[in-house]
Design a protein around this motif. Structure first.
Motif, PDB file in Angstrom:
ATOM      1  N   VAL A   1      -1.401  -4.661  -5.169  1.00  0.00           N
ATOM      2  CA  VAL A   1      -1.812  -4.668  -3.767  1.00  0.00           C
ATOM      3  C   VAL A   1      -2.773  -5.825  -3.560  1.00  0.00           C
ATOM      4  CG1 VAL A   1      -2.974  -3.398  -1.927  1.00  0.00           C
ATOM      5  CG2 VAL A   1      -1.519  -2.185  -3.548  1.00  0.00           C
TER       6      VAL A   1
ATOM      7  N   TYR B   1       1.158   4.142  -2.857  1.00  0.00           N
ATOM      8  CA  TYR B   1       0.947   5.557  -2.517  1.00  0.00           C
ATOM      9  C   TYR B   1       2.100   6.401  -3.048  1.00  0.00           C
ATOM     10  CZ  TYR B   1       0.250   9.802   0.220  1.00  0.00           C
ATOM     11  OH  TYR B   1       0.065  11.105   0.590  1.00  0.00           O
TER      12      TYR B   1
ATOM     13  N   GLU C   1       0.825  -1.207   0.000  1.00  0.00           N
ATOM     14  CA  GLU C   1       0.000   0.000   0.000  1.00  0.00           C
ATOM     15  C   GLU C   1       0.865   1.266   0.000  1.00  0.00           C
ATOM     16  OE1 GLU C   1      -0.359  -2.531   1.968  1.00  0.00           O
ATOM     17  OE2 GLU C   1      -2.402  -3.307   1.777  1.00  0.00           O
TER      18      GLU C   1
END
Length: 446
Positions: A358, A327, A323
């Motif tokens: 992910v 990002y 994650e």
């Protein structure tokens, strides 16, 4: 010397340990005594300079009382050990008690510092105010300790960070305002043989980049009129971050991602931000999975030279989650898109880079709330028996509802089954739905 301390006559010492024909100081007992006294004085002076404070006090008192030091076997051993220490070379694994005064050594040991190497690591970890947590060690004594450590850096094969004993103003080292020019890895200072080069890293507000890597002449620079006042990549980064000056959390997050990427590009990739292409972006995406250990460190204030772009986890590594990697990629893609929109860059290489995959984690089933298998079998058997009777329409509806609740995972909680009444209707089309509605309003089946 040991024989002289034990009151053996100088003539016997000369005859036992020397050759009067070759050693002039052994020619007569008087010359031998003068030589031994000079040797003893040298040892005592070394011991007072490098030994413990208690030994120095004892020797001074003896000299004051007898005009010369009177030594016993014990004090002679202490004197010789202190004298040998004066000529010894400090090493990182030496106990601090061998080099520092006993009172200081006790204070440091109270903080868990046992060796010189641990003392250096403690100073580097705490920075300029390393001494504040240690009782009875003030600024002056701390500077004396650091000065001695810095003097013996080469022998210890350790480095004392530049801000450890620097002057402060309002609790912040004055060197915190200095810019740090980062250079590519191949220009960095070389460490011991076989080790990686030591990298100079700094946060965005203290960062300076060589002109060749500044992006002033970057390959990806747009030739059209630029909407922002940016002569190089650092100006462009600051202009982008300025958009979020009223959003402190977003500003902090984007600053972290951009300074990581900029440092990686200049130091490890040897390229300016506006020179990067798709393959460079793909390489950085791989870098995020396992950052270079030299980019990882403990959490320090941003003005500390020990600051690192990635904070170490409990195991000492800085492996980012999937994650966090996604990002970072999305934040960089958004920044490059803006630079293209304002005509600072000609194109966005991140558009051709896929987001890191992910894995969506399914919530674990709370089996501790499930009915035991034995009780579930008994309930199904009882419902089967009651539904088999002629005219037992209500029990067939209850049986269908219970089996549906069991298969969907909401059994035996009626509070979860009641809101799902509409979805049950397809299964209960041939039954009396009113009976099911009655059960959902709080009436428990038998």
């Amino acid at each position: 010397m040991r024989a002289f301390v034990q009151r053996i006559a100088p003539a016997i010492i000369a005859r036992t340990y020397y050759d009067p024909d070759e050693d002039a100081h052994a020619a007569t007992p008087a010359a031998m005594e003068r030589h031994l006294n000079a040797m003893l004085d040298s040892l005592v002076q070394l011991a007072m300079a490098h030994g413990s404070s208690a030994l120095a006090t004892h020797l001074r008192a003896s000299i004051k009382q007898h005009d010369r030091p009177l030594l016993t076997a014990v004090t002679f051993r202490m004197v010789t050990e202190a004298a040998q220490l004066a000529a010894a070379t400090p090493h990182a694994d030496h106990p601090i008690g061998a080099w520092l005064r006993p009172r200081i050594a006790r204070r440091l040991k109270g903080e868990g510092i046992a060796t010189l190497g641990e003392l250096v690591a403690f100073c580097n970890r705490r920075g300029p105010s390393w001494w504040r947590s240690i009782p009875r060690i003030g600024r002056g004594r701390a500077r004396a300790i650091v000065s001695w450590l810095r003097k013996h850096q080469a022998k210890l094969q350790l480095t004392i960070e530049i801000d450890v004993d620097s002057e402060e103003r309002d609790g912040v080292p004055l060197m915190a305002d200095e810019l740090v020019e980062v250079v590519p890895e191949y220009y960095a200072d070389r460490g011991p043989l076989g080790s990686l080069p030591r990298l100079r890293l700094a946060p965005l507000e203290r960062l300076s980049v060589p002109h060749a890597l500044s992006g002033a002449d970057g390959e990806n620079r747009s030739s059209a009129f630029c909407y922002i006042q940016a002569n190089h990549d650092l100006d462009a980064v600051r202009a982008y971050l300025n958009r979020y000056r009223d959003q402190p959390k977003t500003l902090r997050a984007y600053t972290k991602e951009l300074e990581r990427f900029l440092l990686w590009a200049v130091v490890l990739r040897g390229k300016a931000l506006s020179d990067l292409k798709v393959d460079d972006c793909e390489a950085y995406k791989d870098f995020l999975k396992n950052p270079d250990p030299r980019f990882v460190g403990e959490r320090f204030v941003r003005h500390s030279p020990r600051w690192r772009p990635f904070a170490a986890g409990a195991d000492g590594s800085a492996s980012l989650s999937a994650e966090s990697q996604r990002y970072a990629v999305r934040a960089l893609r958004a920044a490059f898109t803006w630079w293209v929109d304002v005509r600072y860059l000609a194109g966005n290489p991140w558009k051709a880079v896929n987001d890191p995959a992910v894995v969506k984690r399914a919530s674990a089933m709370k089996i501790e709330r499930a009915l035991p298998a034995k009780l579930w079998r008994k309930l199904r058997g009882e419902l089967d028996a009651r539904s088999a009777k002629e005219g037992a329409v209500q029990w067939r509806a209850v049986r269908a509802a219970i089996l549906l609740m069991g298969d969907s995972g909401v059994a035996p909680r009626g509070s979860r089954a009641c809101p799902a009444r509409e979805s049950h209707s397809v299964f209960l089309r041939d039954t009396r739905s009113t009976s099911m509605g009655a059960n959902c309003r709080g009436q428990r089946p038998a």
